[in-house]
Motif scaffolding. Structure first.
Motif, mmCIF file in Angstrom:
data_model
loop_
_atom_site.group_PDB
_atom_site.id
_atom_site.type_symbol
_atom_site.label_atom_id
_atom_site.label_comp_id
_atom_site.label_asym_id
_atom_site.label_seq_id
_atom_site.Cartn_x
_atom_site.Cartn_y
_atom_site.Cartn_z
ATOM 1 N N LEU A 156 0.797 -1.230 0.000
ATOM 2 C CA LEU A 156 0.000 0.000 0.000
ATOM 3 C C LEU A 156 0.824 1.272 0.000
ATOM 4 C CD1 LEU A 156 -2.893 -0.819 2.481
ATOM 5 C CD2 LEU A 156 -2.937 -0.863 0.004
ATOM 6 N N GLY A 157 2.060 1.221 0.480
ATOM 7 C CA GLY A 157 2.723 2.516 0.580
ATOM 8 C C GLY A 157 4.196 2.487 0.908
ATOM 9 N N THR A 158 4.959 1.612 0.268
ATOM 10 C CA THR A 158 6.405 1.584 0.526
ATOM 11 C C THR A 158 7.173 1.909 -0.765
ATOM 12 O OG1 THR A 158 6.382 -0.847 0.255
ATOM 13 C CG2 THR A 158 6.252 0.033 2.493
ATOM 14 N N LEU A 159 7.391 0.927 -1.616
ATOM 15 C CA LEU A 159 8.197 1.148 -2.820
ATOM 16 C C LEU A 159 7.538 2.145 -3.766
ATOM 17 C CD1 LEU A 159 9.481 -2.464 -3.620
ATOM 18 C CD2 LEU A 159 10.335 -0.789 -1.968
ATOM 19 N N ALA A 160 6.239 1.998 -3.982
ATOM 20 C CA ALA A 160 5.533 2.931 -4.866
ATOM 21 C C ALA A 160 5.570 4.343 -4.300
ATOM 22 C CB ALA A 160 4.087 2.477 -5.064
ATOM 23 N N THR A 161 5.475 4.468 -2.983
ATOM 24 C CA THR A 161 5.533 5.778 -2.346
ATOM 25 C C THR A 161 6.887 6.437 -2.557
ATOM 26 O OG1 THR A 161 3.918 5.153 -0.663
ATOM 27 C CG2 THR A 161 5.387 6.974 -0.122
ATOM 28 N N GLY A 258 -9.302 19.312 4.511
ATOM 29 C CA GLY A 258 -7.953 18.934 4.104
ATOM 30 C C GLY A 258 -7.275 17.923 5.008
ATOM 31 N N ILE A 259 -6.098 17.475 4.555
ATOM 32 C CA ILE A 259 -5.331 16.469 5.283
ATOM 33 C C ILE A 259 -4.890 16.984 6.645
ATOM 34 C CG2 ILE A 259 -3.008 15.463 5.350
ATOM 35 C CD1 ILE A 259 -3.386 14.341 2.695
ATOM 36 N N ASP A 260 -4.419 18.223 6.687
ATOM 37 C CA ASP A 260 -3.826 18.757 7.910
ATOM 38 C C ASP A 260 -4.847 19.066 8.992
ATOM 39 O OD1 ASP A 260 -1.282 18.638 6.789
ATOM 40 O OD2 ASP A 260 -1.549 20.566 5.789
ATOM 41 N N ILE A 338 -0.069 7.307 -3.073
ATOM 42 C CA ILE A 338 -0.166 8.761 -3.205
ATOM 43 C C ILE A 338 -0.502 9.401 -1.853
ATOM 44 C CG2 ILE A 338 -1.589 10.631 -4.168
ATOM 45 C CD1 ILE A 338 -1.734 9.028 -6.760
ATOM 46 N N PHE A 339 -1.469 8.810 -1.153
ATOM 47 C CA PHE A 339 -1.882 9.363 0.143
ATOM 48 C C PHE A 339 -0.726 9.341 1.144
ATOM 49 C CE2 PHE A 339 -3.755 8.849 4.409
ATOM 50 C CZ PHE A 339 -4.468 10.036 4.478
ATOM 51 N N ILE A 340 -0.049 8.206 1.226
ATOM 52 C CA ILE A 340 1.056 8.089 2.180
ATOM 53 C C ILE A 340 2.225 8.982 1.768
ATOM 54 C CG2 ILE A 340 2.746 6.478 3.169
ATOM 55 C CD1 ILE A 340 0.563 4.339 3.103
ATOM 56 N N ALA A 341 2.421 9.159 0.458
ATOM 57 C CA ALA A 341 3.457 10.088 -0.005
ATOM 58 C C ALA A 341 3.159 11.508 0.462
ATOM 59 C CB ALA A 341 3.556 10.043 -1.532
ATOM 60 N N ARG A 342 1.884 11.878 0.416
ATOM 61 C CA ARG A 342 1.496 13.234 0.805
ATOM 62 C C ARG A 342 1.717 13.495 2.290
ATOM 63 N NH1 ARG A 342 0.762 17.147 2.900
ATOM 64 N NH2 ARG A 342 -0.725 18.837 2.561
ATOM 65 N N ILE A 343 1.556 12.488 3.143
ATOM 66 C CA ILE A 343 1.671 12.706 4.592
ATOM 67 C C ILE A 343 3.053 12.347 5.138
ATOM 68 C CG2 ILE A 343 -0.794 12.295 4.917
ATOM 69 C CD1 ILE A 343 -0.107 9.529 6.027
ATOM 70 N N SER A 344 3.977 11.926 4.265
ATOM 71 C CA SER A 344 5.262 11.406 4.746
ATOM 72 C C SER A 344 6.462 12.297 4.420
ATOM 73 C CB SER A 344 5.507 9.997 4.171
ATOM 74 O OG SER A 344 4.488 9.120 4.557
ATOM 75 N N SER A 430 -9.939 9.943 2.512
ATOM 76 C CA SER A 430 -8.578 9.809 1.999
ATOM 77 C C SER A 430 -8.567 9.375 0.536
ATOM 78 C CB SER A 430 -7.768 8.827 2.850
ATOM 79 O OG SER A 430 -8.366 7.550 2.883
ATOM 80 N N ILE A 431 -9.495 8.472 0.157
ATOM 81 C CA ILE A 431 -9.562 8.030 -1.241
ATOM 82 C C ILE A 431 -10.038 9.178 -2.132
ATOM 83 C CG2 ILE A 431 -10.749 6.514 -2.856
ATOM 84 C CD1 ILE A 431 -8.577 5.157 -1.218
#
Length: 522
Positions: A156-161, A258-260, A338-344, A430-431
Motif C-alpha cells: 500500500l505505501g512503501t516502494l511505490a511511495t 484537508g489532510i492537515d 499517493i496518500f502516504i506520499a502526501r503525509i510522509s 482519503s480516497i
C-alpha cells in the motif's frame, strides 16, 4: 531536460481521465440497474480468470515488494530523507494514525471478528485439520495475520511511495499514478496524449473506486444490522441510506478541511477510539488468552510466512481468501501510495518502511487477536456461540455475538458501530482526496473536486444498494479484476524504488560515487 510544471497545470483537472474513469463507474451502476445477473456473471467469470492466471504472480509481487522494502530500510539508502524536507511535517502519532486508517479502515472491524473465526472453524488447507480445537487457534490467527499483515501493508505505501515522492517532490512532475512508470518511460509518460499514462491513471481510479464503494455499501448493511440488533431499528433500505448519508456528510466535511485538519483529526480520533475499545476488551475479556495467543500466533505466522505467502494448493480456497485479498489491496495500491506520499514528507526511507511494513501490521495483528481471539475463546468455551450467528447473519452478526459474550457488551457494540462508521469515513475522505490529486497532479487539489468524489462515491453506493445487496458484492469483487492491470503498473516500482533511492542518496551525500558513477564505499 526536466519538465517544468506550472501552478495552473497542477490545478488543472485532466478531463480525459476524469470523464473516462467517472463514465466507467456510472456505466457499471447503469448496467447493474438494467440486469444485475448479467453484471454478476461478468464479474464472477472475470474474477475466476484473474485469480487463476494472476494469483501466483500476485503472491510473488507482494512478497518481493516486502523483501525489497526491508532491504532498502536496513541499507544505507534507509537514511534518505523523502519529500525535500529536513524535518517531518507530521508528528509520529499523527502520521501513524493516518497510515493505520488506510488498510485497517477497509474492513478492520468486521474482518477482525469474522476472519479468525472462519479459519478457526475450518482450518486453512495448508495446515493439519484442527478445526474448532485449541490446536487450531494459532493457524487461524496466523492466516488472518498473513492476509492483513506485513505483505498487505507493504504493497500500500512503501516502494511505490518512494518512487512517487521522488518523481513529484524531487523532479517536479505531477502526483499521479503514472508517476510510477517515470523511471521506465521518462517524462513522456506525463504528456496529455500519453495513452499509457492516461490508462495508468484511469485504471487506478476505477480500481480504488470499486474498493471504496463496496465498503460504503457494506457499511450501510452492517450498521443497519447492528442498529436493529441493539435498538430494534428496522433494518430496511431507508435505514441503510440514512447511515450512508451520515457517512458522506462526515467524509465531505473532513475532506473539505484537508489532510492537515479534517482527515488528520478523524484518523487520530478513530485510532484513539480503537485503542480504547481494545483496552476495554482486554480488561473485560480473556486477557491472558489474548496476550498468549497473540505472541504464539505471531511466532507461528513468522515461522510459516513464506510457505503461506507462496501456497498454491487448494485453488478454490485461494480464490476466496489469499488471492482475493491480494487483488483487493493491489487495487488500493496506487492511491494509497499517493496518500502516504502526501503525509510522509520529511520522513526517511527507513522510517517509512518500518511504519508501513512493520509497525502498522503488528498493530493490526494485535487488534485482530483482541477481537477475533475473544470470539475464538467464546467459541471454545461454548461451541456455536459465535459460529452459529456468523453462519446465519454474516460478519455483522459475528461482531454482535462476540460483544454479547462480554460484560458491558451492549456499550462495546455501540462503540464498534461508531468506530466502523468513522473508519469507513476516513477511507472515503482519503480516497476522495487521492483521486482528486490524481486528476489534478497537485498535492493540494481544489476543495470542490475533493468533495465531489465523496458525493459521487456515496450516491453510486446508494444506487447500488437500491438495486440489491448482490450489486454491492459485485462491485467489491470487481476490484480483483481491475487489480490485474494495477499489478502490472506496480511492478516497475520493485527496481524503480532502488533507482530513486540511489539517486537521492547521492544528492544528499549519503553515498559517494566515482567519475563512472559507481558507489564508493566509505
Amino acid at each position: 531536460m526536466k519538465q517544468k510544471v506550472s501552478n495552473k497545470d497542477k490545478q488543472a483537472t485532466d478531463k480525459t481521465v476524469f470523464f473516462i474513469s467517472g463514465g466507467l463507474l456510472i456505466l457499471f451502476v447503469v448496467f447493474a440497474m438494467i440486469d444485475l445477473d448479467m453484471v454478476e456473471g461478468w464479474i464472477n467469470s472475470s474474477f475466476a480468470f484473474s485469480a487463476k492466471v494472476f494469483g501466483s504472480y500476485w503472491e510473488l509481487l507482494l512478497l518481493a515488494n516486502f523483501v525489497i522494502g526491508v532491504g532498502l530500510a536496513i541499507s544505507k539508502y534507509g537514511n534518505v530523507r523523502l519529500g525535500k524536507m529536513d524535518k517531518p511535517e507530521n508528528g509520529y502519532y499523527r502520521w501513524i494514525a493516518m497510515i493505520l486508517c488506510t488498510l485497517l479502515a477497509s474492513g478492520g472491524v468486521f474482518w477482525a471478528a469474522s476472519g479468525p473465526m472462519m479459519h478457526f472453524i475450518s482450518t486453512p488447507p495448508l495446515f493439519n485439520n484442527n478445526s474448532s480445537t485449541l490446536a487450531g487457534v494459532e493457524p487461524a490467527l496466523a492466516q488472518s495475520f498473513l492476509h492483513w499483515g506485513f505483505l498487505a501493508w507493504a504493497i500500500l505505501g512503501t516502494l511505490a511511495t518512494i518512487v512517487l515522492m521522488y518523481v513529484h517532490y524531487h523532479k517536479g512532475f505531477p502526483m499521479k499514478p503514472r508517476g510510477m512508470l517515470y523511471l521506465l518511460f521518462g517524462e513522456k509518460i506525463f504528456r496529455k496524449n500519453s495513452i499509457t499514462g492516461n490508462a495508468a491513471d484511469i485504471i487506478s481510479i476505477v480500481a480504488v473506486a470499486a474498493g471504496t464503494m463496496g465498503p460504503i455499501g457494506f457499511l450501510g448493511l452492517q450498521i443497519g444490522y447492528g442498529l436493529h440488533s441493539l435498538f430494534d431499528v428496522p433494518n430496511t433500505l431507508v435505514t441503510n441510506v440514512v447511515v450512508i448519508s451520515v457517512l458522506i456528510v462526515i467524509a465531505a466535511i473532513s475532506v473539505a478541511t484537508g489532510i492537515d485538519r479534517g482527515i488528520q483529526f478523524l484518523s487520530r480520533m478513530n485510532v484513539g477510539l480503537t485503542v480504547f475499545l481494545a483496552v476495554c476488551m482486554l480488561i473485560l475479556g480473556p486477557t491472558l488468552f489474548i496476550i498468549n495467543k497473540f505472541i504464539s500466533a505471531e511466532g507461528f505466522h513468522i515461522q510459516n510466512m513464506l510457505t503461506m505467502a507462496l501456497y498454491q494448493g487448494d485453488q478454490a480456497w485461494l480464490g476466496w481468501w489469499t488471492v482475493f485479498f491480494w487483488g483487493w489491496f493491489l487495487g488500493y495500491g496506487p492511491m494509497m501510495a499517493i496518500f502516504i506520499a502526501r503525509i510522509s514528507r520529511g520522513r526517511t526511507i527507513r522510517e517509512l518502511i518500518i511504519a508501513v511494513s512493520i509497525v502498522a501490521p503488528i498493530v493490526t495483528n494485535f487488534w485482530f487477536t483482541v477481537v477475533g481471539g475473544t470470539g475464538i475463546k467464546a467459541e471454545l468455551d461454548s461451541p456455536g456461540s459465535i459460529s452459529a450467528p456468523l453462519d446465519d447473519g454474516g460478519m455483522p452478526a459475528a461482531v454482535m455475538a462476540i460483544m454479547d459474550q462480554l460484560p458491558l457488551g451492549f456499550y462495546l457494540a455501540i462503540g464498534f458501530l461508531l468506530v466502523t462508521l468513522v473508519f469507513v469515513a476516513t477511507t472515503v475522505d482519503s480516497i476522495s482526496y487521492t483521486v482528486a490529486v490524481s486528476l489534478t497532479g497537485s498535492d493540494q487539489p481544489s476543495r470542490l473536486i475533493r468533495v465531489f468524489w465523496v458525493i459521487m462515491f456515496g450516491l453510486l453506493s446508494i444506487v447500488l444498494l437500491t438495486v440489491g445487496e448482490n450489486s454491492v458484492t459485485a462491485i467489491q469483487n470487481s476490484i480483483v479484476v481491475t487489480a490485474v492491470p494495477v499489478s502490472i503498473l506496480l511492478l516497475p516500482t520493485l527496481w524503480g524504488s532502488i533507482q530513486a533511492a540511489r539517486i537521492m542518496a547521492i544528492e544528499q551525500g549519503i553515498v559517494a560515487v566515482d567519475k563512472e558513477g559507481k558507489i564508493i564505499n566509505k
